[in-house]
Design a protein around this motif. Structure first.
Motif, PDB file in Angstrom:
ATOM      1  N   ARG A  35       0.837  -1.202   0.000  1.00  0.00           N
ATOM      2  CA  ARG A  35       0.000   0.000   0.000  1.00  0.00           C
ATOM      3  C   ARG A  35       0.872   1.254   0.000  1.00  0.00           C
ATOM      4  O   ARG A  35       2.051   1.223   0.373  1.00  0.00           O
ATOM      5  CB  ARG A  35      -0.939  -0.002   1.201  1.00  0.00           C
ATOM      6  N   LEU A  36       0.225   2.349  -0.395  1.00  0.00           N
ATOM      7  CA  LEU A  36       0.882   3.656  -0.404  1.00  0.00           C
ATOM      8  C   LEU A  36       0.465   4.406   0.854  1.00  0.00           C
ATOM      9  O   LEU A  36      -0.725   4.586   1.119  1.00  0.00           O
ATOM     10  CB  LEU A  36       0.481   4.447  -1.653  1.00  0.00           C
ATOM     11  N   ASN A  37       1.462   4.823   1.632  1.00  0.00           N
ATOM     12  CA  ASN A  37       1.202   5.555   2.862  1.00  0.00           C
ATOM     13  C   ASN A  37       1.995   6.857   2.820  1.00  0.00           C
ATOM     14  O   ASN A  37       3.218   6.860   3.006  1.00  0.00           O
ATOM     15  CB  ASN A  37       1.587   4.714   4.078  1.00  0.00           C
ATOM     16  N   ALA A  38       1.290   7.954   2.537  1.00  0.00           N
ATOM     17  CA  ALA A  38       1.937   9.260   2.376  1.00  0.00           C
ATOM     18  C   ALA A  38       2.963   9.173   1.247  1.00  0.00           C
ATOM     19  O   ALA A  38       2.612   8.897   0.108  1.00  0.00           O
ATOM     20  CB  ALA A  38       2.565   9.713   3.692  1.00  0.00           C
ATOM     21  N   ASN A  39       4.222   9.368   1.545  1.00  0.00           N
ATOM     22  CA  ASN A  39       5.270   9.324   0.510  1.00  0.00           C
ATOM     23  C   ASN A  39       6.121   8.068   0.646  1.00  0.00           C
ATOM     24  O   ASN A  39       7.319   8.076   0.368  1.00  0.00           O
ATOM     25  CB  ASN A  39       6.157  10.565   0.599  1.00  0.00           C
ATOM     26  N   GLN A  40       5.486   6.964   1.071  1.00  0.00           N
ATOM     27  CA  GLN A  40       6.180   5.698   1.237  1.00  0.00           C
ATOM     28  C   GLN A  40       5.330   4.555   0.687  1.00  0.00           C
ATOM     29  O   GLN A  40       4.100   4.621   0.683  1.00  0.00           O
ATOM     30  CB  GLN A  40       6.480   5.421   2.720  1.00  0.00           C
ATOM     31  N   VAL A  41       6.030   3.530   0.244  1.00  0.00           N
ATOM     32  CA  VAL A  41       5.381   2.273  -0.102  1.00  0.00           C
ATOM     33  C   VAL A  41       5.639   1.289   1.030  1.00  0.00           C
ATOM     34  O   VAL A  41       6.799   1.056   1.390  1.00  0.00           O
ATOM     35  CB  VAL A  41       5.917   1.690  -1.429  1.00  0.00           C
ATOM     36  N   GLU A  42       4.573   0.740   1.595  1.00  0.00           N
ATOM     37  CA  GLU A  42       4.700  -0.195   2.705  1.00  0.00           C
ATOM     38  C   GLU A  42       4.370  -1.603   2.249  1.00  0.00           C
ATOM     39  O   GLU A  42       3.368  -1.835   1.559  1.00  0.00           O
ATOM     40  CB  GLU A  42       3.782   0.197   3.864  1.00  0.00           C
ATOM     41  N   ILE A  43       5.224  -2.532   2.621  1.00  0.00           N
ATOM     42  CA  ILE A  43       4.996  -3.965   2.381  1.00  0.00           C
ATOM     43  C   ILE A  43       4.913  -4.618   3.756  1.00  0.00           C
ATOM     44  O   ILE A  43       5.900  -4.617   4.498  1.00  0.00           O
ATOM     45  CB  ILE A  43       6.120  -4.588   1.532  1.00  0.00           C
ATOM     46  N   ALA A  44       3.722  -5.120   4.118  1.00  0.00           N
ATOM     47  CA  ALA A  44       3.487  -5.628   5.469  1.00  0.00           C
ATOM     48  C   ALA A  44       2.889  -7.029   5.406  1.00  0.00           C
ATOM     49  O   ALA A  44       2.042  -7.322   4.552  1.00  0.00           O
ATOM     50  CB  ALA A  44       2.548  -4.692   6.233  1.00  0.00           C
ATOM     51  N   HIS A  45       3.340  -7.906   6.313  1.00  0.00           N
ATOM     52  CA  HIS A  45       2.816  -9.267   6.382  1.00  0.00           C
ATOM     53  C   HIS A  45       3.058  -9.838   7.772  1.00  0.00           C
ATOM     54  O   HIS A  45       3.886  -9.347   8.547  1.00  0.00           O
ATOM     55  CB  HIS A  45       3.481 -10.159   5.329  1.00  0.00           C
ATOM     56  N   GLU A  46       2.335 -10.885   8.072  1.00  0.00           N
ATOM     57  CA  GLU A  46       2.538 -11.616   9.323  1.00  0.00           C
ATOM     58  C   GLU A  46       3.874 -12.351   9.275  1.00  0.00           C
ATOM     59  O   GLU A  46       4.302 -12.806   8.220  1.00  0.00           O
ATOM     60  CB  GLU A  46       1.388 -12.612   9.508  1.00  0.00           C
ATOM     61  N   LYS A  47       4.524 -12.448  10.424  1.00  0.00           N
ATOM     62  CA  LYS A  47       5.816 -13.128  10.474  1.00  0.00           C
ATOM     63  C   LYS A  47       5.627 -14.633  10.650  1.00  0.00           C
ATOM     64  O   LYS A  47       5.008 -15.073  11.609  1.00  0.00           O
ATOM     65  CB  LYS A  47       6.667 -12.583  11.621  1.00  0.00           C
ATOM     66  N   ARG A  48       6.162 -15.381   9.686  1.00  0.00           N
ATOM     67  CA  ARG A  48       6.210 -16.836   9.782  1.00  0.00           C
ATOM     68  C   ARG A  48       7.602 -17.297   9.326  1.00  0.00           C
ATOM     69  O   ARG A  48       7.753 -17.903   8.259  1.00  0.00           O
ATOM     70  CB  ARG A  48       5.149 -17.502   8.908  1.00  0.00           C
TER      71      ARG A  48
END
Length: 345
Positions: A285-298
């Motif tokens: 997703r785009l958050n302000a002026n950043q691209v965030e890549i988020a996921h659960e840790k496995r």
């Protein structure tokens, strides 16, 4: 045809021209009267001083200092300097004695010569000492600017070489992983393997084209990431799900280093366990002026060190290109934020 054209007068030459115009204009001279008449203008430099000052200036700045003034040749600088400056004064006194003082004692001529305005060493002003002072200031200032430009150029070249090296680490790694995937698909589903090969060729062509670029439009990077996600789905089925939460209007005008999002997507698959029965969801997703890549840790066992190396590599690229580090949040969810650059500064 005009690409190699250079101005006839460089900026430095123009600066010197203005310097000497100001130098000659600063003397106390009324142009309608004799220029060097000491009775009318006692503060006006003598004719010999006017000529000697620039001669000594350029001689010291362009010959003596660069050629002899160093640790190994300092004594030669002193010898040459004394020889030139003292020799010029002695020659002037001798000429004065020969042409003007045949009937006077040499000592008398020498004393008079060293107290008049034409004296190169003892005159008022003294062209030799002023020339030494200004030539040292000019030479050291010039060398400082030249060396600073060389340092900046070398630093830029070092950063560029380091960036090329980091890019080279990405491309073989990317190709090696996908060839392994293709090897498995050839035995399982040849038609799918052919489609996979075409898709992989398209992706690698993007890497080759972007290898000469520090940044690419975010829209192109997301299209590249979508193609890469397609390859992952063919390999792993529904084990890894990537949800793209971007709007086309929001991504316009942003730049990002090439293959950076793909690198994080690749790390998700490489370092996290997942299966079709227990898929791993990754949000992009785009958050302000950043691209965030988020996921659960496995996390998979034994790959923590390798993950750190990959993130350090990516962080170095962003520091070199964007002058900003990536942000990593390592908790229940693993989040990496990639800073974006505005295409219109």
């Amino acid at each position: 045809m005009f690409r190699n054209f250079k101005p006839a007068i460089s900026r430095e030459a123009l600066l010197h021209l203005l310097l000497w115009i100001g130098y000659l204009s600063s003397v106390n001279v009324a142009w309608t009267q004799p220029w060097f008449d000491s009775a009318l203008r006692p503060n006006t430099p003598a004719p010999l001083s006017v000529l000697a000052f620039p001669a000594f200036f350029y001689l010291n700045a362009n010959y003596l200092i660069p050629r002899f003034l160093n640790r190994k040749r300092a004594y030669r600088y002193l010898l040459h300097g004394l020889g030139i400056f003292v020799g010029a004064e002695v020659l002037r006194v001798v000429l004065l004695f020969v042409f003007k003082g045949e009937s006077q004692a040499f000592v008398s001529i020498f004393e008079r010569a060293n107290t008049d305005r034409d004296s190169l060493l003892f005159g008022s002003p003294s062209p030799a000492w002023y020339a030494l002072l200004f030539s040292f200031a000019y030479r050291f200032t010039k060398d400082w600017f030249v060396n600073r430009r060389k340092i900046e150029r070398l630093e830029t070249e070092r950063l560029r070489n380091e960036l090329v090296h980091l890019k080279a680490q990405i491309n073989p790694h990317f190709l090696f992983n996908n060839l392994n995937t293709l090897d498995c698909l050839i035995d399982e589903d040849p038609p799918l393997a052919k489609s996979y090969l075409h898709k992989m060729g398209r992706l690698y062509r993007y890497l080759l084209i972007s290898a000469e670029q520090d940044t690419v439009p975010l829209s192109e990077e997301l299209s590249f990431a979508d193609d890469y996600i397609f390859l992952l789905k063919e390999r792993f089925g529904g084990a890894y799900i990537f949800e793209n939460q971007f709007e086309k209007s929001a991504i316009a005008g942003w730049l990002i280093p090439p293959a950076s999002i793909q690198t994080l997507i690749e790390n998700v698959v490489k370092h996290n366990q997942a299966s079709p029965n227990n898929p791993l969801l990754t949000m992009i997703r785009l958050n302000a002026n950043q691209v965030e890549i988020a996921h659960e840790k496995r996390p998979k066992s034994g790959l923590t060190e390798s993950l750190g190396t990959g993130l350090n590599n990516l962080n170095t690229r962003f520091l070199l290109i964007c002058q900003q580090p990536i942000a990593v949040t390592d908790g229940d969810r693993f989040v990496v934020a990639l800073p974006l650059m505005n295409a219109i500064p």
